[in-house]
Design a protein around this motif. Structure first.
Motif, PDB file in Angstrom:
ATOM      1  N   GLU A   1      10.567  -3.160  -1.870  1.00 32.23           N
ATOM      2  CA  GLU A   1      11.306  -4.400  -2.146  1.00 32.23           C
ATOM      3  C   GLU A   1      10.742  -5.548  -1.321  1.00 32.23           C
ATOM      4  O   GLU A   1      10.616  -6.679  -1.804  1.00 32.23           O
ATOM      5  N   LEU A   2      10.392  -5.239  -0.078  1.00 35.51           N
ATOM      6  CA  LEU A   2       9.794  -6.255   0.794  1.00 35.51           C
ATOM      7  C   LEU A   2       8.485  -6.775   0.196  1.00 35.51           C
ATOM      8  O   LEU A   2       8.214  -7.980   0.191  1.00 35.51           O
ATOM      9  N   VAL A   3       7.679  -5.861  -0.332  1.00 37.62           N
ATOM     10  CA  VAL A   3       6.396  -6.264  -0.924  1.00 37.62           C
ATOM     11  C   VAL A   3       6.632  -7.165  -2.142  1.00 37.62           C
ATOM     12  O   VAL A   3       5.935  -8.169  -2.333  1.00 37.62           O
ATOM     13  N   SER A   4       7.628  -6.841  -2.934  1.00 39.14           N
ATOM     14  CA  SER A   4       7.946  -7.697  -4.092  1.00 39.14           C
ATOM     15  C   SER A   4       8.309  -9.104  -3.629  1.00 39.14           C
ATOM     16  O   SER A   4       7.884 -10.102  -4.219  1.00 39.14           O
ATOM     17  N   ARG A   5       9.081  -9.191  -2.549  1.00 35.50           N
ATOM     18  CA  ARG A   5       9.468 -10.519  -2.039  1.00 35.50           C
ATOM     19  C   ARG A   5       8.266 -11.253  -1.449  1.00 35.50           C
ATOM     20  O   ARG A   5       8.128 -12.466  -1.619  1.00 35.50           O
TER      21      ARG A   5
ATOM     22  N   LEU B   1       4.607  -0.707   9.267  1.00 44.11           N
ATOM     23  CA  LEU B   1       5.002  -1.568   8.151  1.00 44.11           C
ATOM     24  C   LEU B   1       3.768  -2.212   7.506  1.00 44.11           C
ATOM     25  O   LEU B   1       3.627  -2.214   6.283  1.00 44.11           O
ATOM     26  N   ALA B   2       2.860  -2.750   8.348  1.00 41.12           N
ATOM     27  CA  ALA B   2       1.667  -3.406   7.817  1.00 41.12           C
ATOM     28  C   ALA B   2       0.827  -2.412   7.011  1.00 41.12           C
ATOM     29  O   ALA B   2       0.331  -2.740   5.926  1.00 41.12           O
ATOM     30  N   GLY B   3       0.669  -1.201   7.535  1.00 41.62           N
ATOM     31  CA  GLY B   3      -0.112  -0.186   6.827  1.00 41.62           C
ATOM     32  C   GLY B   3       0.508   0.154   5.482  1.00 41.62           C
ATOM     33  O   GLY B   3      -0.187   0.259   4.457  1.00 41.62           O
ATOM     34  N   THR B   4       1.820   0.302   5.470  1.00 43.49           N
ATOM     35  CA  THR B   4       2.509   0.625   4.224  1.00 43.49           C
ATOM     36  C   THR B   4       2.390  -0.518   3.221  1.00 43.49           C
ATOM     37  O   THR B   4       2.141  -0.297   2.025  1.00 43.49           O
ATOM     38  N   VAL B   5       2.547  -1.754   3.711  1.00 41.53           N
ATOM     39  CA  VAL B   5       2.439  -2.919   2.832  1.00 41.53           C
ATOM     40  C   VAL B   5       1.046  -2.980   2.206  1.00 41.53           C
ATOM     41  O   VAL B   5       0.903  -3.233   1.001  1.00 41.53           O
ATOM     42  N   CYS B   6       0.012  -2.711   3.004  1.00 37.79           N
ATOM     43  CA  CYS B   6      -1.368  -2.710   2.484  1.00 37.79           C
ATOM     44  C   CYS B   6      -1.508  -1.702   1.341  1.00 37.79           C
ATOM     45  O   CYS B   6      -2.056  -2.024   0.271  1.00 37.79           O
ATOM     46  N   ARG B   7      -1.051  -0.499   1.574  1.00 39.82           N
ATOM     47  CA  ARG B   7      -1.184   0.562   0.563  1.00 39.82           C
ATOM     48  C   ARG B   7      -0.401   0.226  -0.700  1.00 39.82           C
ATOM     49  O   ARG B   7      -0.865   0.429  -1.822  1.00 39.82           O
ATOM     50  N   GLN B   8       0.822  -0.299  -0.514  1.00 41.09           N
ATOM     51  CA  GLN B   8       1.639  -0.613  -1.685  1.00 41.09           C
ATOM     52  C   GLN B   8       1.058  -1.795  -2.469  1.00 41.09           C
ATOM     53  O   GLN B   8       1.084  -1.798  -3.698  1.00 41.09           O
ATOM     54  N   LEU B   9       0.533  -2.790  -1.751  1.00 42.28           N
ATOM     55  CA  LEU B   9      -0.119  -3.907  -2.439  1.00 42.28           C
ATOM     56  C   LEU B   9      -1.321  -3.409  -3.234  1.00 42.28           C
ATOM     57  O   LEU B   9      -1.544  -3.823  -4.379  1.00 42.28           O
ATOM     58  N   ALA B  10      -2.094  -2.518  -2.633  1.00 47.52           N
ATOM     59  CA  ALA B  10      -3.282  -1.992  -3.315  1.00 47.52           C
ATOM     60  C   ALA B  10      -2.875  -1.238  -4.581  1.00 47.52           C
ATOM     61  O   ALA B  10      -3.538  -1.345  -5.625  1.00 47.52           O
ATOM     62  N   ARG B  11      -1.773  -0.511  -4.506  1.00 47.20           N
ATOM     63  CA  ARG B  11      -1.306   0.224  -5.689  1.00 47.20           C
ATOM     64  C   ARG B  11      -0.832  -0.714  -6.784  1.00 47.20           C
ATOM     65  O   ARG B  11      -0.750  -0.336  -7.946  1.00 47.20           O
ATOM     66  N   ARG B  12      -0.491  -1.935  -6.403  1.00 48.56           N
ATOM     67  CA  ARG B  12      -0.104  -2.937  -7.409  1.00 48.56           C
ATOM     68  C   ARG B  12      -1.292  -3.763  -7.890  1.00 48.56           C
ATOM     69  O   ARG B  12      -1.122  -4.782  -8.540  1.00 48.56           O
ATOM     70  N   GLY B  13      -2.477  -3.361  -7.506  1.00 51.18           N
ATOM     71  CA  GLY B  13      -3.671  -4.023  -8.040  1.00 51.18           C
ATOM     72  C   GLY B  13      -4.314  -5.042  -7.129  1.00 51.18           C
ATOM     73  O   GLY B  13      -5.291  -5.691  -7.513  1.00 51.18           O
ATOM     74  N   HIS B  14      -3.780  -5.225  -5.918  1.00 50.64           N
ATOM     75  CA  HIS B  14      -4.402  -6.178  -4.990  1.00 50.64           C
ATOM     76  C   HIS B  14      -5.663  -5.583  -4.373  1.00 50.64           C
ATOM     77  O   HIS B  14      -5.731  -4.386  -4.116  1.00 50.64           O
ATOM     78  N   ARG B  15      -6.657  -6.443  -4.144  1.00 48.89           N
ATOM     79  CA  ARG B  15      -7.806  -6.031  -3.322  1.00 48.89           C
ATOM     80  C   ARG B  15      -7.457  -6.381  -1.892  1.00 48.89           C
ATOM     81  O   ARG B  15      -7.386  -7.561  -1.528  1.00 48.89           O
ATOM     82  N   VAL B  16      -7.219  -5.383  -1.087  1.00 47.76           N
ATOM     83  CA  VAL B  16      -6.622  -5.602   0.234  1.00 47.76           C
ATOM     84  C   VAL B  16      -7.651  -5.395   1.341  1.00 47.76           C
ATOM     85  O   VAL B  16      -8.325  -4.364   1.389  1.00 47.76           O
ATOM     86  N   LEU B  17      -7.757  -6.392   2.223  1.00 49.16           N
ATOM     87  CA  LEU B  17      -8.510  -6.235   3.465  1.00 49.16           C
ATOM     88  C   LEU B  17      -7.498  -6.183   4.611  1.00 49.16           C
ATOM     89  O   LEU B  17      -6.795  -7.163   4.874  1.00 49.16           O
ATOM     90  N   ALA B  18      -7.411  -5.028   5.254  1.00 49.13           N
ATOM     91  CA  ALA B  18      -6.497  -4.843   6.378  1.00 49.13           C
ATOM     92  C   ALA B  18      -7.255  -5.133   7.669  1.00 49.13           C
ATOM     93  O   ALA B  18      -8.339  -4.596   7.891  1.00 49.13           O
ATOM     94  N   LEU B  19      -6.671  -5.989   8.499  1.00 40.72           N
ATOM     95  CA  LEU B  19      -7.339  -6.394   9.742  1.00 40.72           C
ATOM     96  C   LEU B  19      -6.497  -5.951  10.929  1.00 40.72           C
ATOM     97  O   LEU B  19      -5.378  -6.430  11.119  1.00 40.72           O
ATOM     98  N   ASP B  20      -7.022  -5.037  11.712  1.00 44.22           N
ATOM     99  CA  ASP B  20      -6.326  -4.622  12.920  1.00 44.22           C
ATOM    100  C   ASP B  20      -6.870  -5.452  14.074  1.00 44.22           C
ATOM    101  O   ASP B  20      -7.978  -5.225  14.544  1.00 44.22           O
TER     102      ASP B  20
END
Lengths: 245, 103
Positions: free
Chosen positions: A235-239, A23-42
């Protein structure tokens, strides 16, 4: 061209196996596609976020020797590199422009306490406009010991099992939001939400395509971009974005 | 014999450990099931139920809270903190982290 989207700070935690990394990986990718600069921290001492982001399993490893044990002080990053330097120098590139740091493990080190050396990256990396998404270790330990303090939204990912329900209840003192995952039917969703007084951010259906992505070691968003689970995650990312603004 | 079960989260450690404990007990062994996960769920797989599993205290936390002066023996610990599970299995939780740590 609109303004850059508002930055988010989100942490994901679960029982283990409830699907927080996918879920976290998918959220990162989807946020990035919406223009966010995403730093994913494992932050997980058993790292797995890289795979869910679409990288090889060891694609985000930090170089060996980046932290050392200092007498009386425990693990410290060598030469006291500032968080921004660590990000610029060592964050790997995943698809869609996501940057990723694997802070839970150093090559050649088996001690989980090495993670402590990198905790300041999460807490003191405050570059404007950057969205931080952390994947915590499964269970209660990291969450209870403040590893999600940096985050404004702490999501507990729950599946319909009794073990997940028990873990979710234990995480109530630190979690801010709930995501129901692997939901097979309406009674699954009821079972997950019944005992959890947290705001439900999303319900992700059980999806065989995701299980197949896990078998193959592929990112769900690459393997099954149009699957019901990916659409529900949108939808989760939008929320999430609405919650943060 | 002493058996440890390890693996990635969600791969089924707890379920396997619970089934092993019950099967060995049914085969006539005296079995102590030790939940060493700080997020202990073994009680559910052993069949003691969700509520009972939630109520089990961690030995470590109980000792720290109780101010025990010297280390009790393993037998004492088991009789004080062990809980009965089906088929005669005795279940004990080593450590449980379910409260935010202020430190």
């Amino acid at each position: 061209m609109g303004a850059a989207p508002a930055a988010l700070k989100v942490a994901f935690v679960d029982k283990g196996g409830a699907g927080k990394s996918a879920l976290a990986g998918t959220v990162c990718r989807q946020l990035a596609r919406r223009g966010h600069r995403v730093l994913a921290l494992d932050v997980d001492t058993m790292p797995g976020l890289a795979v869910s982001l679409g990288m090889p399993p060891e694609g985000a490893r930090l170089p060996a020797g980046l932290a050392e044990r200092v007498e009386g002080k425990g693990w410290q990053v060598v030469k006291g590199a500032r968080p921004a330097q660590l990000v610029d120098r060592y964050a790997a590139w995943a698809a869609d422009g996501v940057r990723v740091l694997e802070l839970g493990k150093l090559p050649g080190q088996v001690e989980p306490s090495v993670t402590v050396a990198f905790r300041h990256v999460m807490e003191r990396f405050r570059r404007p406009g950057w969205t931080l998404v952390a994947d915590l270790a499964a269970g209660t330990r990291q969450a209870m010991f403040g590893w999600a303090h940096f985050a404004r939204i702490i999501v507990v990912v729950a599946d319909p099992s009794a073990k997940s329900a028990l873990t979710t209840r234990r995480l109530l003192p630190v979690a801010t939001h709930l995501v129901a995952n692997k939901v097979g039917c309406a009674s699954d969703l009821e079972a997950i939400t019944a005992a959890v007084p947290l705001q439900l951010l999303g319900a992700i259906p059980y999806d065989e395509a995701l299980a197949e992505a896990e078998r193959r070691g592929l990112a769900p968003i690459d393997f099954a971009p149009d699957s019901p689970a990916m659409i529900a995650t949108e939808e989760l990312v939008s929320r999430l974005i609405r919650e943060a603004s | 014999m002493k058996i440890a079960v390890i693996g990635k989260g969600g791969s089924g450690k707890t379920t396997v450990a619970g089934v092993l404990a019950r099967c060995l007990a049914r085969a006539g062994r005296e079995v102590v099931a030790l939940d060493c996960d700080a997020n202990p769920n073994l009680g559910i797989s052993l069949g003691v139920g969700l509520d009972m599993t939630e109520q089990l205290a961690g030995i470590r936390q109980s000792l720290e809270d109780g101010g025990v002066e010297h280390a009790p023996t393993p037998e004492e610990l088991l009789s004080r903190f062990g809980a009965p599970a089906p088929d005669g299995v005795r279940l004990a939780v080593v450590t449980k982290i379910d409260q935010p740590n202020p430190g």
